[in-house]
Write an enzyme that holds these catalytic residues in place. Structure first.
Site, PDB file in Angstrom:
ATOM      1  N   ASP A 132      -2.336  -7.996  -5.519  1.00 51.19           N
ATOM      2  CA  ASP A 132      -2.725  -6.849  -4.721  1.00 51.19           C
ATOM      3  C   ASP A 132      -3.219  -5.711  -5.617  1.00 51.19           C
ATOM      4  O   ASP A 132      -2.826  -5.628  -6.778  1.00 51.19           O
ATOM      5  CB  ASP A 132      -1.493  -6.383  -3.937  1.00 51.19           C
ATOM      6  CG  ASP A 132      -1.863  -5.668  -2.658  1.00 51.19           C
ATOM      7  OD1 ASP A 132      -3.064  -5.522  -2.386  1.00 51.19           O
ATOM      8  OD2 ASP A 132      -0.939  -5.252  -1.936  1.00 51.19           O
ATOM      9  N   ARG A 176       6.821 -11.025   5.460  1.00 53.35           N
ATOM     10  CA  ARG A 176       6.331 -10.808   6.817  1.00 53.35           C
ATOM     11  C   ARG A 176       7.057 -11.763   7.738  1.00 53.35           C
ATOM     12  O   ARG A 176       7.273 -12.922   7.406  1.00 53.35           O
ATOM     13  CB  ARG A 176       4.813 -11.030   6.907  1.00 53.35           C
ATOM     14  CG  ARG A 176       4.069  -9.897   6.242  1.00 53.35           C
ATOM     15  CD  ARG A 176       2.580  -9.987   6.400  1.00 53.35           C
ATOM     16  NE  ARG A 176       1.952  -9.107   5.404  1.00 53.35           N
ATOM     17  CZ  ARG A 176       0.660  -9.104   5.115  1.00 53.35           C
ATOM     18  NH1 ARG A 176      -0.159  -9.924   5.726  1.00 53.35           N
ATOM     19  NH2 ARG A 176       0.187  -8.273   4.199  1.00 53.35           N
ATOM     20  N   CYS A 224       0.794  -1.228   0.000  1.00 53.61           N
ATOM     21  CA  CYS A 224       0.000   0.000   0.000  1.00 53.61           C
ATOM     22  C   CYS A 224       0.829   1.282   0.000  1.00 53.61           C
ATOM     23  O   CYS A 224       0.654   2.113  -0.896  1.00 53.61           O
ATOM     24  CB  CYS A 224      -0.990   0.000   1.160  1.00 53.61           C
ATOM     25  SG  CYS A 224      -1.198  -1.547   2.017  1.00 53.61           S
ATOM     26  N   GLN A 277       1.050 -11.326  -3.371  1.00 58.47           N
ATOM     27  CA  GLN A 277      -0.388 -11.097  -3.444  1.00 58.47           C
ATOM     28  C   GLN A 277      -0.753 -10.618  -4.834  1.00 58.47           C
ATOM     29  O   GLN A 277       0.048  -9.972  -5.490  1.00 58.47           O
ATOM     30  CB  GLN A 277      -0.784 -10.004  -2.447  1.00 58.47           C
ATOM     31  CG  GLN A 277      -0.776 -10.458  -1.019  1.00 58.47           C
ATOM     32  CD  GLN A 277      -1.276  -9.361  -0.082  1.00 58.47           C
ATOM     33  OE1 GLN A 277      -1.087  -8.178  -0.354  1.00 58.47           O
ATOM     34  NE2 GLN A 277      -1.915  -9.767   0.995  1.00 58.47           N
ATOM     35  N   LYS A 308     -13.104  -4.387   6.574  1.00 59.85           N
ATOM     36  CA  LYS A 308     -12.909  -5.145   5.339  1.00 59.85           C
ATOM     37  C   LYS A 308     -14.000  -6.173   5.107  1.00 59.85           C
ATOM     38  O   LYS A 308     -14.713  -6.565   6.032  1.00 59.85           O
ATOM     39  CB  LYS A 308     -11.547  -5.823   5.337  1.00 59.85           C
ATOM     40  CG  LYS A 308     -11.301  -6.716   6.544  1.00 59.85           C
ATOM     41  CD  LYS A 308      -9.936  -7.398   6.466  1.00 59.85           C
ATOM     42  CE  LYS A 308      -9.773  -8.372   7.617  1.00 59.85           C
ATOM     43  NZ  LYS A 308      -8.768  -9.391   7.387  1.00 59.85           N
ATOM     44  N   HIS A 345      -4.599  -1.377  -5.190  1.00 60.67           N
ATOM     45  CA  HIS A 345      -5.068  -0.228  -4.416  1.00 60.67           C
ATOM     46  C   HIS A 345      -5.863   0.671  -5.330  1.00 60.67           C
ATOM     47  O   HIS A 345      -5.385   1.047  -6.388  1.00 60.67           O
ATOM     48  CB  HIS A 345      -3.895   0.478  -3.756  1.00 60.67           C
ATOM     49  CG  HIS A 345      -3.270  -0.400  -2.721  1.00 60.67           C
ATOM     50  ND1 HIS A 345      -2.182  -1.188  -2.988  1.00 60.67           N
ATOM     51  CD2 HIS A 345      -3.670  -0.703  -1.460  1.00 60.67           C
ATOM     52  CE1 HIS A 345      -1.919  -1.921  -1.921  1.00 60.67           C
ATOM     53  NE2 HIS A 345      -2.797  -1.655  -0.983  1.00 60.67           N
ATOM     54  N   HIS A 349      -8.209  -1.388  -0.554  1.00 67.23           N
ATOM     55  CA  HIS A 349      -7.185  -2.414  -0.752  1.00 67.23           C
ATOM     56  C   HIS A 349      -7.921  -3.664  -1.198  1.00 67.23           C
ATOM     57  O   HIS A 349      -8.931  -4.028  -0.602  1.00 67.23           O
ATOM     58  CB  HIS A 349      -6.456  -2.763   0.542  1.00 67.23           C
ATOM     59  CG  HIS A 349      -5.937  -1.586   1.314  1.00 67.23           C
ATOM     60  ND1 HIS A 349      -4.600  -1.347   1.476  1.00 67.23           N
ATOM     61  CD2 HIS A 349      -6.578  -0.603   1.986  1.00 67.23           C
ATOM     62  CE1 HIS A 349      -4.436  -0.259   2.221  1.00 67.23           C
ATOM     63  NE2 HIS A 349      -5.620   0.200   2.549  1.00 67.23           N
TER      64      HIS A 349
END
Ligand SMILES: [Zn+2]
Ligand SMILES: [Zn+2]
Length: 643
Positions: A389, A369, A340, A387, A470, A391, A516
């Site tokens: 991912d 992570r 992000c 991911q 979320k 945004h 997200h």
């Protein structure tokens, strides 16, 4: 009304009736006085919510409830008793074994032993036979309360028990349970006698440090399971067999998809086959995103300044890999755990007009992570992952339509794999950034958008991300296990922190909101789920090897090579297996590797420009098809991404 004598206990039964009994009365006697049939069915009792067995003297007044085989808590009593049964059997077969602890655990029990030689599978079989014998002997579990000195005498030969004994507080009741000659230091509860233990099985052994301390001695732990009913035991054994058969860690090895190495714990090494699956999934998401998304790439390493703005430094640091650059001794940089903030920097690089919104930055970048080593497990718990991912920068007025669009996108993606996600709405967690007014607004907007989609959903209070509420898409795999994968998260915090803006139609600057989004969650975890969901038998479009061509003898090799060439030119992942092995051997190998199609070429096929096709899972069934027709058929399946 007569007051109860001061020294009596009052037990309140579930129906509200009360019984006065003398302190020290055994629960078994109370249950018997309620009814003989209830006594026959009783496993243990609950006094003020605490489970105790029928032979532990009552010491307090309060709520009194009888537990039968129908109560979930009675299963723990049964399983812990099974651990005693195991220790009893082990001591009979291997008298030198010193005993540790034997608790009930989820679905079963274990017992730790200190022995000079590790147990073998044969030992386990002997212990199990002996357990059956002890069970038939119907030995009562006899409880005794001892002085410390007497207890030390009883356990003189069991140093592990003596150690435990030395830790008990002076005022603690020291109790032992005896079945046959076997005595254990234990607080209970247990079933009345060993005959209650009918449906059990020993599963495996493993080394375990005494008290989980790696500086202490290694013990031998035996795992087992126990149930009240044979059907339950059988169903459980079937479940673990099936889980083993589908275990992505084992199949990953068998199918040569990925590996792990101690030099990079929690980060997968993908083989060519695994990489093919990875790339196919990524390609699929890319294809779905081609029209309305912008794919971007950003760095993996950032100074802490960025994480301070984003709030990660304060709320998420323990999950991050911190590093220091050579100019500083401080750990003042980090590998990105999320994409992000880097997308916000990209957004800030120039002015944006309201006409560009919603603006969708998508990426497949590598993330890290810091999961603790003990939590790592195959592809489902990793340190490095990818991911799909995204945004999305949008106006508040666009939230409802965008959430509908993304939710549909995610649902369509899962349908391709035959997975049906359950939708869950997760609200503000304990640890979070942003004030409550902002959270109220975000939760209100996201919830309204979710309701507008018409999708049924459940509430997950407190399970939101630290920056916003979320919508999670949780998938149940073929074994009934739940995984949280796709997600849509609404964020009013980030635009404030990063001072994100756009030029509105009034020519003034406005704040966008951020969403997200991840579709598969992470490819690593998603591939693990797919492996287990399909038990390794991937649909053709995902299969690393789609067709294996098998010439029956050397004579057909030239033709087989040409057939492979044609398939590859058409875009099919075809391989030639011309090893000097029998046809049967090669077919078995192809079956083991779960190749969707095997195309056998004998003399007849070579002459007729055909192949004898064996489809996966259809046994010996074989169908002779023209090469061109077969290629068309496989391509059709690939394009349709059919399961
Ligand atoms: Zn016990
Ligand atoms: Zn994000």
């Amino acid at each position: 009304m007569i007051d109860r004598p001061a020294d009596m206990l009052t037990l309140t039964l579930p129906d509200g009736a009360t019984r006065d009994v003398a302190p020290g009365t055994l629960p078994g006697e109370v249950v018997k006085s309620i009814g003989e049939r209830l006594y026959q069915a009783a496993i243990a009792v609950e006094v003020n919510g605490t489970v105790q067995d029928l032979m532990t003297p009552l010491r307090e007044s309060g709520a009194f409830r009888v537990l039968t085989a129908r109560d979930a808590r009675a299963l723990d009593v049964l399983r812990h008793s099974a651990a005693h049964l195991l220790a009893t059997a082990v001591r009979r077969v291997r008298p030198e074994a010193r005993i540790g602890f034997g608790p009930a655990i989820e679905d079963g029990f274990y017992y730790d032993f200190e022995v000079d030689h590790p147990f073998t599978p044969d030992d386990l079989a002997r212990f199990e036979d002996e357990m059956a014998k002890v069970a038939k002997e119907k030995l009562p579990f006899v409880r005794a309360e001892l002085s410390r000195r007497d207890a030390e005498h009883v356990f003189a030969g069991d140093p592990l028990k003596l150690e435990r004994l030395s830790e008990l507080a002076d005022d603690e009741v020291i109790s032992t349970y005896t079945d046959g000659p076997f005595v254990d230091l234990c607080r209970g509860p247990h079933v009345p006698d060993t005959s209650y233990l009918k449906h059990f099985k020993l599963l495996n052994t493993a080394g375990a440090y005494w008290r989980g301390d790696e500086h202490r001695q290694m013990l031998q732990r035996i795992y087992g399971t126990a149930w009240f009913k044979k059907e339950d035991l059988d169903a459980y054994l079937h479940r673990i067999e099936e889980a083993k058969r589908r275990d992505h860690r084992l199949l990953g090895k068998q199918l040569d998809l990925f590996m792990f190495h101690q030099f990079s714990p929690g980060s997968a090494f993908w083989t060519e086959r695994g990489t093919t699956i990875f790339n196919e999934l990524m390609g699929y998401v890319r294809e779905l995103q081609r029209e309305k998304f912008q794919e971007v790439r950003t760095p993996v390493l950032y100074n802490k300044g960025l994480w301070e703005i984003s709030g990660h430094w304060g709320k998420y640091r323990e999950n991050m890999f911190l590093v220091h650059n050579n100019e500083s001794e401080e750990l003042d940089s980090s590998l990105k755990p999320m994409n992000c903030p880097s997308h916000y920097l990209l957004y800030l690089s120039r002015k944006h007009s309201y006409r560009e919104l919603p603006l969708r930055f998508a990426t497949f970048d590598t993330l890290h992570r810091n999961e603790v080593t003990g939590a790592l497990s195959g592809l489902t718990r990793v340190r490095q992952f990818h991911q799909d991912d995204c945004h999305i920068f949008l106006t508040e007025g666009q939230i409802a339509e965008e959430v509908r669009f993304l939710a549909q996108f995610i649902a369509d993606f899962y349908r391709t794999f035959g997975l049906r996600p359950a939708v869950r709405f997760a609200t503000r967690p304990e640890v979070r950034i942003g004030d409550d007014a902002l959270w109220d607004r975000a939760e209100g907007a996201l919830r309204a958008a979710l309701e507008a989609t018409g999708m049924p959903y459940e509430l997950k209070p407190g399970d939101g991300a630290f920056y916003g509420p979320k919508i999670d898409f949780d998938v149940t795999d073929s074994l009934g296990r739940l995984w949280q994968l796709g997600t849509i998260q609404l964020d009013y915090n980030a635009p404030e922190r990063f001072d994100l803006e756009y030029v509105g139609d009034d020519n003034a600057m406005h704040r966008p909101v951020v969403i997200h989004r991840a579709v598969s969650g992470s490819f690593e975890r998603f591939i693990a789920i797919l492996i287990e969901h399909f038990a390794g038998a991937f649909p053709v479009w995902l299969a690393p090897e789609q067709v294996r061509v098998l010439p029956i003898t050397d004579e057909m090799e030239g033709v087989a090579q040409a057939v492979v060439r044609r398939m590859r030119d058409a875009g099919i992942r075809a391989h030639l297996d011309d090893r000097k092995e029998t046809l049967n051997y090669r077919i078995r190998d192809g079956e083991m590797m779960k190749v969707p199609y095997m195309a056998v070429i004998g003399k007849r096929e070579a002459e007729g420009d055909t192949v004898a096709v064996r489809a996966r899972g259809e046994g010996k069934k074989q169908e002779v098809v023209g090469v061109g027709e077969f290629i068309g058929r496989v391509l059709g399946e690939i394009r349709a991404r059919s399961t």
